[in-house]
Design an enzyme around this catalytic site. Structure first.
Site, PDB file in Angstrom:
ATOM      1  N   HIS A 160       0.907  -1.193  -0.131  1.00 10.54           N
ATOM      2  CA  HIS A 160       0.226  -0.112   0.120  1.00 10.54           C
ATOM      3  C   HIS A 160       0.982   1.357  -0.066  1.00 10.54           C
ATOM      4  CE1 HIS A 160      -3.437   2.711   1.450  1.00 10.54           C
ATOM      5  NE2 HIS A 160      -2.479   3.286   2.169  1.00 10.54           N
ATOM      6  N   GLU A 161       1.936   1.133   0.696  1.00 11.94           N
ATOM      7  CA  GLU A 161       2.922   2.434   0.792  1.00 11.94           C
ATOM      8  C   GLU A 161       3.643   2.674  -0.297  1.00 11.94           C
ATOM      9  OE1 GLU A 161       2.166   4.597   3.058  1.00 11.94           O
ATOM     10  OE2 GLU A 161       1.066   3.203   4.459  1.00 11.94           O
ATOM     11  N   HIS A 174       1.289   4.360  -2.612  1.00 15.72           N
ATOM     12  CA  HIS A 174       1.462   5.995  -2.695  1.00 15.72           C
ATOM     13  C   HIS A 174       2.608   6.303  -3.407  1.00 15.72           C
ATOM     14  CE1 HIS A 174      -1.862   6.841   0.032  1.00 15.72           C
ATOM     15  NE2 HIS A 174      -1.472   5.966   0.981  1.00 15.72           N
ATOM     16  N   GLU A 209      -5.925   7.277  -0.952  1.00 11.43           N
ATOM     17  CA  GLU A 209      -6.047   5.956  -0.111  1.00 11.43           C
ATOM     18  C   GLU A 209      -6.728   4.811  -0.664  1.00 11.43           C
ATOM     19  OE1 GLU A 209      -3.951   5.225   2.794  1.00 11.43           O
ATOM     20  OE2 GLU A 209      -4.270   7.320   2.427  1.00 11.43           O
TER      21      GLU A 209
END
Lengths: 403, 187
Positions: free
Chosen positions: A145-146, A149, A227
Site C-alpha cells: 500500500h505504501e 502511494h 487511499e
C-alpha cells in the site's frame, strides 16, 4: 493501468486548482475588508505569496520532515531483515527505480507511512507496534500500500494540497479576527463605496467563513480517494489483497493511541492516526471530515475482488461495495483485460507464491499447527498448537469449521 | 498575403508530437529491458545464496546428502544455463524451476532436524531464500506488467503509425512448462 491512475491525477490537479481558487477568493475577501475593491488584487497577491512561502519551506525542508517529526530511525538490512526484504520485494513488484529507504518508528500504535516527493527520494516507515503485530503476508500488504502511494506520487500531491488548506485556514483566521476586533475598516470601506461595498463586505465575510471548510472537505475527499487507489495498487503489487485486508483489520482493532496525532501528517499513514477510538468504531469510521475511508469499507472492497488482483478487479469490487465509481475514466483497456486473463490461465504469477504458501503451511502443520479452511467465508485459519482442536468456529464469520 | 508561419507552425507541432510519442515508446521499451535484467539480478542472488545454505545445513542434515548433492548440481546447471546467454529460453526456465523445487524440499526436510531449525544462521538463510523466491516471482510479474503496457502503447492509435521499429514482446510464461515437470513436494 497506470494510465488510469495517472488520468485520475488530472482530476486531482483539478481539485488542487479548485483549492487555489478558494485561496485566491479568501485573499481577495481579506483585501476587500481592509482596502475595498482596490485591496482585492493585493489580497490575492498576499495569499499566493503566503502559499508559495509555505510550500517552498515545506519542500526545502525536504521529504524528511515527516520522518523527523515522527522520530523515525533509518534501518539497514541486518536490523530487520524481514521488513527490509518485504520493502525490496514490493519495490521490485512496483518496478521503482530505486528501493526506498526504510525507517522504523518507536511507537506501540501500529501504523505505517510513506514519504518522498518522487520515487527516487522515497522512504517507507513503519511503527514497532505494526512489526510486532503482523505476519509476513500482512506486512507485505501494508508495505505494498505504501509503495502504491510512492508509485502514484501521492506525497507531492498531498503536501501541495495540505499546504494550500493550511494557507486558506490561516488567512481565514486572520480575516475572522479582523472582523471580530475591528469592524471599523469594513464600515469605512462600505461608506466609501456605497451599496456595492456592502455587498462586497457580506460576500467577503461569507467567503472567509466558508472557504476554510470547503478547502478542508476537498482535501479530505482527495486524501480518501488516494487511499483507495493506494489499496488498489497495493493489491496489484502483492497480488494478495487478503494480506492487506487482514492487516487493516488487525490495525484497526487496536486502541493504542498514537503519539503523532497531527491532522497535517494524517493522510500519510495507512490508517488515520487521529482519534484512534473513533477510528476503531468501525462501520461509521469515516465521514466527510476523515482523511481515510473507513477500514471496514476498505476491507470489504479488498475481499470482494473475487480472486482478482488487478486494478480493474479492485475498481469492480469498489463499485460493487460502495455503489460508486472510484475512477470515472475507466477506458476499455483491452490490453489489461487480456493480460489479466493470460496471467491467470498460465498461473505463472501465482504459482510460486501459492507454492511458497503451501510450503509454509506444511511447515506449520508439522510444527503442531492446525490449518483449517472455513467453508463459509473461505478464510484459512491457522491455529498454533495450544489452540489446535480448541477453536471450532471461524473467527471471521463464526461458521463452524470443518475438519 | 497568408502568413507563411502558420503551416510551418503546424509542421513543427506535428514533429514535436511525433518525437513525444517516439520517446514514450522508447521509455516503455526500456522499462521492459529493466524488468528483464531485474529477473536476472534476482536469479543471480538465488545462485549466490545456495552454497551458503548447503554449507549451513550439511553438518545437521546427515541423512540428506543425496538431496544436497542434487541441489548443488541443479544450481550448477542453472548457473550454466544463465551464463550460456539463453536467458528466457526453456533451458533456463527448466533449470530454475527444478532448483526452486529442490529448495522447497530442503526446507521441508529441515523439519526433521530440530537443532537445525533452532540455528539462527539457518533461520536467517531461510528468510533470505524465501525472499529471493518472492523477488523472482515479483520481478517476473513486474516484467509482464511492463510488457503489457509496452504492447498496449505500441499497438494503440496513433502510436502504431510510428511504432514500426518497435517489435512485439511476449509475456513470460515459462512457469507453466516448468510447473509440470516439477517434483511434487508432499509432506
Amino acid at each position: 493501468m497506470w494510465e488510469q491512475i495517472r488520468s485520475n491525477r488530472i482530476r486531482s490537479a483539478f481539485v488542487v486548482t479548485g483549492m487555489a481558487l478558494l485561496l485566491g477568493a479568501v485573499g481577495a475577501s481579506l483585501g476587500a475588508m481592509f482596502g475595498g475593491v482596490g485591496g482585492m488584487a493585493i489580497g490575492v497577491g498576499v495569499a499566493l505569496v503566503l502559499w508559495l512561502i509555505l510550500w517552498t519551506t515545506t519542500v526545502a525542508n525536504g521529504d524528511d520532515v515527516f520522518l523527523r517529526m515522527s522520530k523515525a530511525q533509518q534501518i539497514e538490512s541486518k536490523d530487520h531483515p524481514v521488513l527490509w526484504n518485504v520493502v525490496e520485494e514490493m519495490s521490485i513488484a512496483a518496478a521503482l527505480p530505486k528501493m526506498p529507504r526504510v525507517y522504523v518508528v518507536e511507537d506501540p500504535a501500529p501504523n505505517a507511512f510513506a514519504t518522498g516527493r518522487n520515487p527516487d527520494k522515497a522512504a517507507v516507515a513503519v511503527t514497532t507496534g505494526l512489526l510486532g503485530m503482523l505476519d509476513r503476508d500482512e506486512l507485505q500488504g501494508v508495505v505494498a500500500h505504501e509503495i502504491g502511494h510512492i508509485k502514484n506520487r501521492d506525497v507531492a500531491l498531498i503536501v501541495t494540497a495540505g499546504v494550500m488548506v493550511g494557507a486558506v485556514a490561516l488567512l481565514g483566521d486572520v480575516g475572522r479576527r479582523a472582523l471580530f476586533y475591528g469592524g471599523m475598516s469594513r464600515s469605512r470601506s462600505s461608506n466609501r463605496n456605497g451599496g456595492g461595498g456592502a455587498i462586497i463586505a457580506v460576500v467577503s465575510i461569507l467567503v472567509l467563513i466558508l472557504a476554510p471548510i470547503f478547502a478542508q472537505l476537498m482535501y479530505f475527499a482527495l486524501s480518501r480517494r488516494r487511499e483507495f487507489l493506494a489499496d488498489a495498487s497495493g493489491a496489484r503489487f502483492s497480488r494478495y489483497p487478503e494480506g492487506l485486508a487482514r492487516a487493516l483489520e488487525k490495525i484497526s482493532g487496536q486502541r493504542v493511541p498514537q503519539r503523532d496525532q497531527s491532522r497535517v501528517t494524517a493522510p500519510m499513514y495507512i490508517v488515520s492516526p487521529v482519534h484512534p477510538g473513533a477510528m476503531a468504531a468501525r462501520g461509521q469510521g469515516s465521514s466527510m471530515f476523515s482523511t481515510h475511508p473507513s477500514v471496514e469499507q476498505r476491507v470489504r472492497v479488498l475481499r470482494s475482488m473475487a480472486g482478482g488482483a488487478g486494478v480493474a478487479d479492485y475498481l469492480r469490487a469498489y463499485s460493487q461495495v460502495t455503489g460508486r465509481q472510484l475512477l470515472h475514466s475507466v477506458p476499455e483497456d483491452a490490453g489489461l483485460a487480456a493480460r489479466a486473463a493470460a496471467v491467470g490461465a498460465a498461473g505463472f504469477v501465482d504459482a510460486p507464491r501459492a507454492r511458497a504458501r503451501a510450503a509454509s503451511d506444511a511447515l506449520l502443520t508439522s510444527g503442531g499447527w492446525q490449518i483449517l479452511d472455513c467453508g463459509n467465508c473461505g478464510a484459512r485459519v491457522k491455529l498454533p498448537p495450544p489452540l489446535a482442536g480448541v477453536v471450532r468456529r471461524c473467527p471471521r464469520c463464526e461458521a463452524p469449521l470443518g475438519g | 498575403m497568408p502568413p507563411l508561419w502558420i503551416p510551418l507552425l503546424l509542421l513543427a507541432a506535428l514533429v514535436v508530437w511525433g518525437i513525444l510519442i517516439y520517446n514514450g515508446l522508447v521509455g516503455s521499451r526500456n522499462e521492459v529491458k529493466n524488468g528483464w535484467s531485474q529477473i536476472d539480478v534476482q536469479l543471480k542472488r538465488r545462485h549466490d545464496l545456495i552454497p551458503n545454505l548447503v554449507e549451513a545445513v550439511r553438518g545437521y542434515m546427515t541423512h540428506e546428502a543425496g538431496l544436497l548433492k542434487e541441489v548443488t548440481e541443479a544450481r550448477a546447471r542453472a548457473t550454466q544455463a544463465a551464463s550460456g546467454g539463453m536467458v528466457g529460453a526453456s533451458a533456463v526456465g527448466a533449470a530454475e524451476g527444478l532448483l526452486g523445487g529442490l529448495l522447497s524440499k530442503v526446507f521441508v526436510a529441515a523439519e526433521a532436524y530440530p537443532d537445525l531449525k533452532a540455528s539462527t544462521n539457518f533461520l536467517a538463510l531461510q528468510e533470505e531464500l524465501s525472499s529471493t523466491e518472492n523477488r523472482i516471482a515479483f520481478a517476473r510479474q513486474a516484467y509482464n506488467d511492463a510488457v503489457g503496457s509496452y504492447n498496449t502503447r505500441r499497438e494503440s492509435f496513433p502510436n502504431n503509425l510510428i511504432a514500426g521499429g518497435f517489435g512485439k514482446v511476449d509475456f513470460l510464461t515459462i512457469e507453466k512448462a516448468v510447473e509440470r515437470e516439477l517434483p511434487k513436494v508432499e509432506v
